[in-house]
Motif scaffolding. Structure first.
Motif, PDB file in Angstrom:
ATOM      1  N   VAL A  23       0.861  -1.191   0.163  1.00  0.00           N
ATOM      2  CA  VAL A  23      -0.079   0.134  -0.055  1.00  0.00           C
ATOM      3  C   VAL A  23       0.951   1.448  -0.171  1.00  0.00           C
ATOM      4  O   VAL A  23       0.668   2.318  -0.819  1.00  0.00           O
ATOM      5  CB  VAL A  23      -0.925   0.068   1.196  1.00  0.00           C
ATOM      6  CG1 VAL A  23      -1.615   1.146   1.502  1.00  0.00           C
ATOM      7  CG2 VAL A  23      -2.057  -0.950   0.953  1.00  0.00           C
ATOM      8  N   LEU A  85      -4.167  -0.485  -6.633  1.00  0.00           N
ATOM      9  CA  LEU A  85      -4.632  -1.431  -5.567  1.00  0.00           C
ATOM     10  C   LEU A  85      -5.661  -2.028  -6.039  1.00  0.00           C
ATOM     11  O   LEU A  85      -6.149  -3.184  -5.207  1.00  0.00           O
ATOM     12  CB  LEU A  85      -4.925  -0.537  -4.062  1.00  0.00           C
ATOM     13  CG  LEU A  85      -3.685   0.091  -3.424  1.00  0.00           C
ATOM     14  CD1 LEU A  85      -4.097   0.987  -2.359  1.00  0.00           C
ATOM     15  CD2 LEU A  85      -2.644  -1.017  -2.966  1.00  0.00           C
ATOM     16  N   TYR A  88      -5.822  -6.004  -5.582  1.00  0.00           N
ATOM     17  CA  TYR A  88      -4.943  -6.411  -4.441  1.00  0.00           C
ATOM     18  C   TYR A  88      -5.718  -6.077  -3.093  1.00  0.00           C
ATOM     19  O   TYR A  88      -5.851  -7.245  -2.250  1.00  0.00           O
ATOM     20  CB  TYR A  88      -3.636  -5.667  -4.464  1.00  0.00           C
ATOM     21  CG  TYR A  88      -3.060  -5.933  -3.139  1.00  0.00           C
ATOM     22  CD1 TYR A  88      -2.227  -7.365  -3.192  1.00  0.00           C
ATOM     23  CD2 TYR A  88      -2.678  -5.283  -2.068  1.00  0.00           C
ATOM     24  CE1 TYR A  88      -1.609  -7.413  -2.232  1.00  0.00           C
ATOM     25  CE2 TYR A  88      -2.081  -5.385  -1.213  1.00  0.00           C
ATOM     26  CZ  TYR A  88      -1.161  -6.549  -1.035  1.00  0.00           C
ATOM     27  OH  TYR A  88      -0.699  -6.960   0.055  1.00  0.00           O
ATOM     28  N   VAL A  89      -6.579  -5.029  -3.064  1.00  0.00           N
ATOM     29  CA  VAL A  89      -7.338  -4.839  -1.633  1.00  0.00           C
ATOM     30  C   VAL A  89      -8.646  -5.473  -1.938  1.00  0.00           C
ATOM     31  O   VAL A  89      -9.397  -5.667  -2.899  1.00  0.00           O
ATOM     32  CB  VAL A  89      -7.541  -3.263  -1.607  1.00  0.00           C
ATOM     33  CG1 VAL A  89      -8.764  -3.015  -0.719  1.00  0.00           C
ATOM     34  CG2 VAL A  89      -6.252  -2.500  -1.193  1.00  0.00           C
TER      35      VAL A  89
END
Length: 132
Positions: A23, A85, A88-89
């Motif tokens: 992050v 992101l 991924y998140v």
């Protein structure tokens, strides 16, 4: 007094350190399997395992139980961070939105369910507030 850091207690230090490295782009200092820190120019995010809690006070902290704190990171471009992101998140709580106080913000949860806010000042007033 000098504010030193925020610490997250977790059952999996390696997983959470990996997440915050991705992050933030900051490499975690992994001192033991029970403790890591991500040190930035303005703040430190510490990550401790549940095994460290009894050293402070038994049963004083519980992982993945937070519902009141938001961990915030100033980023250069929140929309770009959102794109980076995506995939991924696991849980985006709020897509990039310009807030009434002038920050463009992205809200999501880390693997333990803690809220994370990435923000970029976008109005002249907000930009001036964060000029350091």
């Amino acid at each position: 007094m000098h504010f030193a850091s925020t610490r997250i207690i977790t059952a999996d230090v390696a997983r959470l350190a990996d997440f915050y490295e991705r992050v933030t782009g900051v490499r975690a200092n992994r001192y033991t399997e029970d403790f890591a820190e991500l040190v930035t120019d303005s703040a430190t995010l510490a990550i401790g395992s549940t095994r460290t809690v009894p050293m402070f006070a038994p049963d004083s902290a519980e992982p993945a139980a937070n519902r009141s704190v938001i961990i915030e990171f100033f980023v250069e471009d929140v929309d770009s961070a959102h794109r980076d992101l995506s995939g991924y998140v696991e849980e985006f709580v709020k897509e990039p939105t310009t807030m009434p106080w002038g920050n463009r913000a992205l809200l999501f949860r880390d693997p333990d369910g803690n809220l994370v806010n990435l923000f970029t000042p976008v109005t002249p007033e907000a930009i001036e507030r964060f000029a350091r």
